[in-house]
Design a protein around this motif. Structure first.
Motif, PDB file in Angstrom:
ATOM      1  N   ALA A 146       0.816  -1.224   0.000  1.00 39.82           N
ATOM      2  CA  ALA A 146       0.000   0.000   0.000  1.00 39.82           C
ATOM      3  C   ALA A 146       0.845   1.267   0.000  1.00 39.82           C
ATOM      4  CB  ALA A 146      -0.977  -0.009   1.167  1.00 39.82           C
ATOM      5  N   PRO A 147       1.830   1.414   0.914  1.00 34.11           N
ATOM      6  CA  PRO A 147       2.648   2.632   0.846  1.00 34.11           C
ATOM      7  C   PRO A 147       3.451   2.740  -0.439  1.00 34.11           C
ATOM      8  CG  PRO A 147       3.503   1.108   2.496  1.00 34.11           C
ATOM      9  CD  PRO A 147       2.150   0.613   2.102  1.00 34.11           C
ATOM     10  N   GLN A 148       3.840   1.594  -1.012  1.00 35.12           N
ATOM     11  CA  GLN A 148       4.575   1.633  -2.276  1.00 35.12           C
ATOM     12  C   GLN A 148       3.676   2.158  -3.391  1.00 35.12           C
ATOM     13  OE1 GLN A 148       4.322  -0.341  -5.270  1.00 35.12           O
ATOM     14  NE2 GLN A 148       6.027   0.894  -6.074  1.00 35.12           N
ATOM     15  N   ARG A 149       2.451   1.666  -3.439  1.00 40.34           N
ATOM     16  CA  ARG A 149       1.532   2.098  -4.496  1.00 40.34           C
ATOM     17  C   ARG A 149       1.115   3.560  -4.310  1.00 40.34           C
ATOM     18  NH1 ARG A 149      -2.654  -2.915  -5.820  1.00 40.34           N
ATOM     19  NH2 ARG A 149      -1.042  -4.433  -6.417  1.00 40.34           N
ATOM     20  N   ALA A 150       0.970   3.973  -3.060  1.00 40.56           N
ATOM     21  CA  ALA A 150       0.551   5.352  -2.793  1.00 40.56           C
ATOM     22  C   ALA A 150       1.725   6.323  -2.819  1.00 40.56           C
ATOM     23  CB  ALA A 150      -0.160   5.426  -1.443  1.00 40.56           C
ATOM     24  N   GLY A 151       2.948   5.788  -2.770  1.00 39.61           N
ATOM     25  CA  GLY A 151       4.125   6.649  -2.797  1.00 39.61           C
ATOM     26  C   GLY A 151       4.293   7.477  -1.542  1.00 39.61           C
ATOM     27  N   VAL A 152       4.060   6.858  -0.374  1.00 38.66           N
ATOM     28  CA  VAL A 152       4.157   7.598   0.888  1.00 38.66           C
ATOM     29  C   VAL A 152       5.231   6.968   1.775  1.00 38.66           C
ATOM     30  CG1 VAL A 152       1.708   8.193   0.733  1.00 38.66           C
ATOM     31  CG2 VAL A 152       2.415   6.221   2.097  1.00 38.66           C
ATOM     32  N   PRO A 192       9.510   3.982   0.180  1.00 38.66           N
ATOM     33  CA  PRO A 192       9.386   2.725  -0.571  1.00 38.66           C
ATOM     34  C   PRO A 192       9.964   2.872  -1.960  1.00 38.66           C
ATOM     35  CG  PRO A 192       7.248   3.788  -0.364  1.00 38.66           C
ATOM     36  CD  PRO A 192       8.198   4.582   0.471  1.00 38.66           C
ATOM     37  N   PRO A 193      10.324   1.759  -2.588  1.00 38.39           N
ATOM     38  CA  PRO A 193      10.903   1.833  -3.936  1.00 38.39           C
ATOM     39  C   PRO A 193       9.894   2.327  -4.957  1.00 38.39           C
ATOM     40  CG  PRO A 193      10.356  -0.434  -3.380  1.00 38.39           C
ATOM     41  CD  PRO A 193      10.151   0.370  -2.132  1.00 38.39           C
ATOM     42  N   VAL A 194      10.394   3.028  -5.953  1.00 34.31           N
ATOM     43  CA  VAL A 194       9.528   3.478  -7.043  1.00 34.31           C
ATOM     44  C   VAL A 194       9.000   2.270  -7.797  1.00 34.31           C
ATOM     45  CG1 VAL A 194       9.418   4.791  -9.183  1.00 34.31           C
ATOM     46  CG2 VAL A 194      10.713   5.686  -7.232  1.00 34.31           C
ATOM     47  N   ALA A 200      11.781  -5.763  -5.464  1.00 34.39           N
ATOM     48  CA  ALA A 200      11.996  -4.446  -4.855  1.00 34.39           C
ATOM     49  C   ALA A 200      11.235  -4.314  -3.547  1.00 34.39           C
ATOM     50  CB  ALA A 200      11.581  -3.351  -5.831  1.00 34.39           C
ATOM     51  N   VAL A 201       9.977  -4.780  -3.532  1.00 31.84           N
ATOM     52  CA  VAL A 201       9.166  -4.695  -2.313  1.00 31.84           C
ATOM     53  C   VAL A 201       9.741  -5.601  -1.235  1.00 31.84           C
ATOM     54  CG1 VAL A 201       6.888  -5.115  -1.319  1.00 31.84           C
ATOM     55  CG2 VAL A 201       7.077  -4.026  -3.555  1.00 31.84           C
ATOM     56  N   GLU A 202      10.221  -6.779  -1.591  1.00 31.17           N
ATOM     57  CA  GLU A 202      10.804  -7.688  -0.611  1.00 31.17           C
ATOM     58  C   GLU A 202      12.078  -7.102  -0.014  1.00 31.17           C
ATOM     59  OE1 GLU A 202      11.344 -11.540  -2.294  1.00 31.17           O
ATOM     60  OE2 GLU A 202       9.210 -12.079  -2.129  1.00 31.17           O
TER      61      GLU A 202
END
Length: 229
Positions: A146-152, A192-194, A200-202
């Motif tokens: 979720a934070p990765q997708r929202a870019g927060v 979080p990664p772009v 990347a998420v792992e």
């Protein structure tokens, strides 16, 4: 005579009203006796405090001190759809939290969509990334999608006390004892990664877990939390 199913349904409805209300009253009385020590608050004040949506991550066992300290501040949180999650949801709703229901085992996709929506409208979210059933203090990468997708940014949080009870099974849920000294420590925001690739998420999850473990060690006192298995 009422049918068994009717009686069961009524009993369940009554327990869902009474238990959270009694629990919240007891928690209020207990927490009125504790002392707080806060470290690293500047980390979230520079993100959430500046109006930027933020995801707080803390271990499931540290939920009570973290949630209670931030009551009435307009956060959202992810609570599982299991029965015990319903009691927790009702308590934290009484503390002013917006509750999103779901977990990695039930309602996960819908919860992810809702968490992203909540973040994009500017709200902060608290997530316990080892819930709802463990393994204890092992971060599940899916919690950070979720934070990765929202870019927060993600702000790790840990709680500890000099005297406390550790309840439950897998999570060793921390409840401070009366007149305890509670320590809450916040880590620096982690971006979080772009790239949203699994690798990347792992990798990001590995870094966040390492930081959470570091903060957990920092808040342990004389009444140390039982070692993670």
């Amino acid at each position: 005579m009422s049918a068994p199913g009717v009686r069961t349904g009524l009993a369940e409805r009554l327990s869902l009203r009474a238990i959270p209300a009694l629990g919240s009253t007891a928690i209020d009385a207990l927490m009125a006796t504790v002392r707080w020590e806060i470290a690293g608050a500047e980390h979230y004040r520079g993100t959430w405090g500046a109006g930027r949506p933020t995801v707080f991550v803390l271990w499931h066992g540290h939920l009570l001190p973290g949630a209670y300290y931030h009551r009435g501040q307009g956060l959202a949180t992810l609570i599982s759809q299991h029965r015990d999650g319903e009691y927790i949801a009702r308590v934290v709703q009484g503390w002013g939290f917006t509750v999103v229901r779901g977990s990695s085992t039930r309602g996960g996709k819908e919860a992810l969509v809702e968490i992203v929506r909540v973040l994009r409208r500017g709200q902060a979210v608290a997530i316990t990334p080892d819930g709802p059933r463990g393994p204890r203090q092992q971060l599940k990468p899916g919690a950070l999608v979720a934070p990765q997708r929202a870019g927060v940014p993600v702000v790790p949080v840990a709680a500890g006390t000099d005297r406390g009870w550790y309840f439950g099974g897998w999570d060793r849920f921390l409840v401070p004892k009366p007149f305890a000294h509670i320590r809450l420590v916040y880590g620096a925001p982690m971006l979080p990664p772009v790239s949203g690739t699994e690798a990347a998420v792992e990798a990001f999850a590995h870094d966040v877990e390492a930081r959470l473990r570091e903060l957990t060690r920092a808040v342990q006192g004389a009444d140390a939390e039982p070692a993670s298995s």
